[in-house]
Write a protein that holds these residues in place. Structure first.
Motif, PDB file in Angstrom:
ATOM      1  N   SER A  91       0.830  -1.210   0.000  1.00  0.00           N
ATOM      2  CA  SER A  91       0.000   0.000   0.000  1.00  0.00           C
ATOM      3  C   SER A  91       0.862   1.257   0.000  1.00  0.00           C
ATOM      4  O   SER A  91       0.500   2.279  -0.611  1.00  0.00           O
ATOM      5  N   GLU A  94       2.250   1.636  -3.545  1.00  0.00           N
ATOM      6  CA  GLU A  94       1.206   2.151  -4.429  1.00  0.00           C
ATOM      7  C   GLU A  94       1.016   3.646  -4.234  1.00  0.00           C
ATOM      8  O   GLU A  94       0.871   4.401  -5.203  1.00  0.00           O
ATOM      9  N   TRP A  95       1.036   4.089  -2.978  1.00  0.00           N
ATOM     10  CA  TRP A  95       0.900   5.516  -2.707  1.00  0.00           C
ATOM     11  C   TRP A  95       2.071   6.297  -3.285  1.00  0.00           C
ATOM     12  O   TRP A  95       1.886   7.339  -3.913  1.00  0.00           O
TER      13      TRP A  95
END
Length: 212
Positions: A91, A94-95
């Motif tokens: 995550s 992805e950010w």
């Protein structure tokens, strides 16, 4: 919680220690003595403290009400993609990929992980680099112009702690970890020019910035 910053000078370690002792002494109104726990975490009797330095900036933090951690990293061109792929949560990767400035995004996560590790007294040991951090929300143009701190977020694996990125004049990223119940952060910038400004983060507590 109090955070002080100052130019690093030629001896960053000594500058950070001296600044921390000055901050602690001002809060305790007596001469402060810096000690270390067996884990290596620094402390001053009556205060939780933390310190960090980069090549250009030193940052120290102190609080009488709970654990603190601070970390600062200079922003200069370098390849961080390999470190991110090795240690960061999917995550977080992805950010980062969605941010216009990958390096600053990486440093926001890295300094947050360091600050939380220091607050816990663990550093980055025991999978500290893999500890998932709250993802900074986008900064609106008006917040950037006014120098507002980035929003704080609770650390999911350590819900008693929150992380906040504070605005600094230098090309650096500064993160602090502090108790989620904290009500105020006072940031004092030592740079030899009189300056005082007050900013508020998008959290429940104000971040007051003073220049000395």
């Amino acid at each position: 919680m109090h955070v002080w910053t100052a130019p690093a000078g030629d001896d960053q370690r000594s500058a950070a220690k001296e600044l921390l002792l000055e901050l602690a002494g001002s809060l305790l109104e007596r001469t402060a003595v810096l000690r270390h726990e067996p884990s290596g975490r620094p402390y001053v009797d009556g205060l939780a403290v933390s310190l960090s330095h980069s090549r250009s900036l030193v940052a120290v933090a102190a609080s009488a009400t709970g654990p603190v951690g601070v970390d600062v990293e200079d922003v200069y061109p370098r390849d961080v993609s390999g470190l991110a792929r090795r240690w960061f949560d999917p995550s977080e990767l992805e950010w980062m990929a969605g941010e216009a400035d990958e390096l600053t995004a990486f440093l926001q996560l890295w300094t947050a992980k360091e600050a939380v590790g220091k607050a816990l007294g663990l550093g980055l040991r025991n999978t500290g680099l893999r500890r998932r951090m709250p993802l900074p929300a986008p900064v609106q143009p008006e917040h950037a112009r006014r120098g507002l701190a980035l929003p704080a977020g609770l650390v999911s694996s350590e819900p008693s702690l929150t992380v906040l990125h504070l605005p600094v004049d230098q090309q650096a990223v500064l993160a602090v970890a502090l108790p989620a119940a904290a009500t105020e952060v006072l940031l004092t910038e030592h740079h030899g020019a009189a300056l005082r400004r007050t900013v508020r983060s998008r959290t429940s507590f104000p971040v007051v910035v003073r220049g000395i």
